[in-house]
Design an enzyme around this catalytic site. Sequence first.
Site, mmCIF file in Angstrom:
data_model
loop_
_atom_site.group_PDB
_atom_site.id
_atom_site.type_symbol
_atom_site.label_atom_id
_atom_site.label_comp_id
_atom_site.label_asym_id
_atom_site.label_seq_id
_atom_site.Cartn_x
_atom_site.Cartn_y
_atom_site.Cartn_z
ATOM 1 N N ASP A 208 0.846 -1.186 0.000
ATOM 2 C CA ASP A 208 0.000 0.000 0.000
ATOM 3 C C ASP A 208 0.882 1.237 0.000
ATOM 4 O O ASP A 208 2.022 1.192 -0.468
ATOM 5 C CB ASP A 208 -0.933 -0.037 1.227
ATOM 6 N N HIS A 257 -3.677 5.968 3.515
ATOM 7 C CA HIS A 257 -4.402 4.776 3.098
ATOM 8 C C HIS A 257 -3.834 3.514 3.740
ATOM 9 O O HIS A 257 -4.562 2.687 4.302
ATOM 10 C CB HIS A 257 -4.346 4.689 1.568
ATOM 11 N N SER A 432 -11.354 -0.702 -0.252
ATOM 12 C CA SER A 432 -10.063 -0.740 0.441
ATOM 13 C C SER A 432 -10.241 -0.983 1.930
ATOM 14 O O SER A 432 -9.375 -1.562 2.586
ATOM 15 C CB SER A 432 -9.311 0.580 0.245
#
Length: 864
Positions: A208, A257, A432
């Site tokens: 990620d 994220h 996600s």
Amino acid sequence: MPREVVSARPSRRVTPRIGARRSVALALPVVIALTAAAAAPSIAQPEHEDRSGPASVDADVAATLAADGAADVWIVLDEQADLSAAAAVADWDERGQAVVDTLRGHAERTQADAVALLSEWDADFTPYWIANRILVRDASAELTDSITTVSGVERITLPAELAVPEPTEAVDAAPAAAVEWGIESINADDVWSEYGVTGEGIVVASIDSGAEFDHPALVDSYRGNLGDGVFDHDHSWFDATTDCGSPSLVPCDNHRHGTHVTGTMIGDDGAGNQIGVAPGAQWIAAKGCRFLGCAEPELLAAGQWMLAPTAVDGENPRADLRPHVVNNSWGSVDGAIIDPWYDEVLAAWTASGIFGVFANGNSGPDCGTAASPANSPFSYGVGAYAADGTIASFSSRGPGPEGAVHPNIAAPGVAVRSSVRNGAYASLNGTSMAAPHVVGAVALVWSAAPSLVGDVEATRALFDTTAIDVDDTSCGGTAADNNVWGEGRLDVLAAVAAAPRAETGELTGTVTDAATGEPVAGARVTIAGPQDRDIVLGADGAFTRRLAVGDYTVTTSAFGYGAESATATVRTDEATTIEQALTILSTQAVRGTVTDSHGAALDGIEITIGRGVLPAETTDQDGGFVFESVPEGAYALSAAGSACLAPETRDVVVAGDTVIVEVTLPDVTDAYGYSCRDGGDVFLAGEDRLRLSGWDQATSVALPFPVEFFGEQYSRAFVGTNGILNFLTPSPGLSTPPGLPDPALPNAVVAPFWTTINVTQPAGVYTGLHGGPGERVFVIEWRDVRPVGFQPELTFAVQLHETGEIVFAYDDLPADDPVALGSRSTVGIENADGADGLQYSHHAPILSSGTSIRFDTLDDAGTG
């Protein structure tokens, strides 16, 4: 100062690189349909077409070469390794190594002809072994034609770029009264209470944007956390992008994220933020994405690292330290089917026992929008639903390639509260956010049922059969398995209940000081047997763990104490108690001095002992340091070095008498012989303002005396607004500078602060001449300039000494701004062909006001 070494040049993207030193605009990749079968694979390998004759060249490769003359390309080999024998190895450690050895050996054999050709052409290339392909940078049309004739090459294609889907912000909420709604929805909290399982013994990972390793909700579960505030990032962190340094020594997340998905997998700060599905598991991470863009080469490097994590310097691969489950919340957009290059990665993961989980994408509600690689039969794709039990409107739908049903399953993905950067929390929407719920669920199942560890096919089937069906055939499929929900809503309690769990009992224990009887807080207890556990004890010095029945060896250690081992037998539905008393060790002082290669004492150098088992010490003005009380034993003593001085480690044995250690830090040098020193040179100002303004501008300056640089003499310099000068071409320097050295133009670079700088009134660039004949100093000063898009005003200069030295001097760099201290800059020197150079820093905020950096080739560098 920590040293950042030369950065690997980033691979080229699908979109053109703005302001690139060499312009190579790339077209979008050709969309290629997956050919793999739709049924869930066991250890099958992705299929490659049989061919005879020259390798094919994709149309967009040919178009790019015709337009620009060069392109970054993939060489795709047609033969894949047979992993079936390696996958059949029972032992976890041996299985992982067998897969790696098979892949490496196969790649070395089948890539040999291509590697030989590329070496003959002196090409810039990187071979990969997890997927049988080679990345070639700036390949010419002639080289590409030659590659097509190499035996075993199937195809030449362009690298693509995928994306981390930008999650949308939900209304931020306070911590839930008990656990977050997603954890409750999949019944993870019931697994904790009913089975006493929170993911112990399992390692999860993410590819990620990185992760904030010291976030309160993540730090205790990070595998690199050795306790007592000491961290070892080797084998637990990898940055394929080099965004966090080159090499990247410490985990970072320049978005949020990656930190968010990691929190959903394992997060718990112990203070009410129960955000993770499997808080007893450990986590590691690979950064494969730059902010929200994920380039194929970097994703491939991250996927390869997962099979055999390395130390942060890229050395010492350890297949035994690979994770059990990997979260991938990235992919294509709107159901675009990319070249199935990642299928080879997923097949290798599966062969080694790694469960790969993918977010299905945020391109719903249209049908046929499932992302790639999530829509591959080799991955386990996850859709998203909300707290009210409805599918998220954004959740991508199937069908996938050849009509296959996607996603595989659905999990909570709306208003999911988890960790973000700077120790904060946020509620986000996206698939996600759903995928890491499944990763945590795998950790719970494998922790509860160790016989399933590494059995990816059986675990997928277990989730499929225990999921809660949701009838929605609007995009095709059946009531029980459709293209909106897949097999239905994840239910990890049902999965654990249906898993082949062993009979269990409890092992409890206490660890005390043998002399005082008091608990030993922070003691580490390692339990080895049918299940393995590693526990760091709290203030009460006690632990309780539910384990599979059987015989165990329990080893307890704590800093300052001798280790103790004992055996214990865990019986069905019984509690077994073990008590261990640790004996404190005697201590001695460890003293020493740190000098440079010329014998000069070095102050301000950080010294650690035993990977930080004691608080670090810093050398004084005489280069001295002392650890007053070090327990008897063997230790590694390390001096951190600086950007100009390489770190050093000494093995020391503490026993009986005071230990004296003398450490000499070697110079960091380039091939030509330049070294550098952090010094206290006086800042010399410029006097004459150059007609130089704006950004990405350069002007020519005549030098008052010949300047010798890497063995060449120059009478003219080209000064750029971007904090750089060079001796060869009127270039301002690339707006986003690479690491040094770099063969692309400009070369013969002197870069005191290379970044994008806007020179506007009252800022300016000035020159000046100081000193007398034989000792003159020519100064180029950037005064009160600002990096584009940032506020700090900077003043710095280059001093070109008639005696041959080059000095970078920094007069005014705001101390509270990382950009002002170099977080977006390159600092260093480079020779005339970009093949050699000495880099001081690259994207590292280690500069400061009132300091200087002196580069020279003198033997007595302390005087130069």
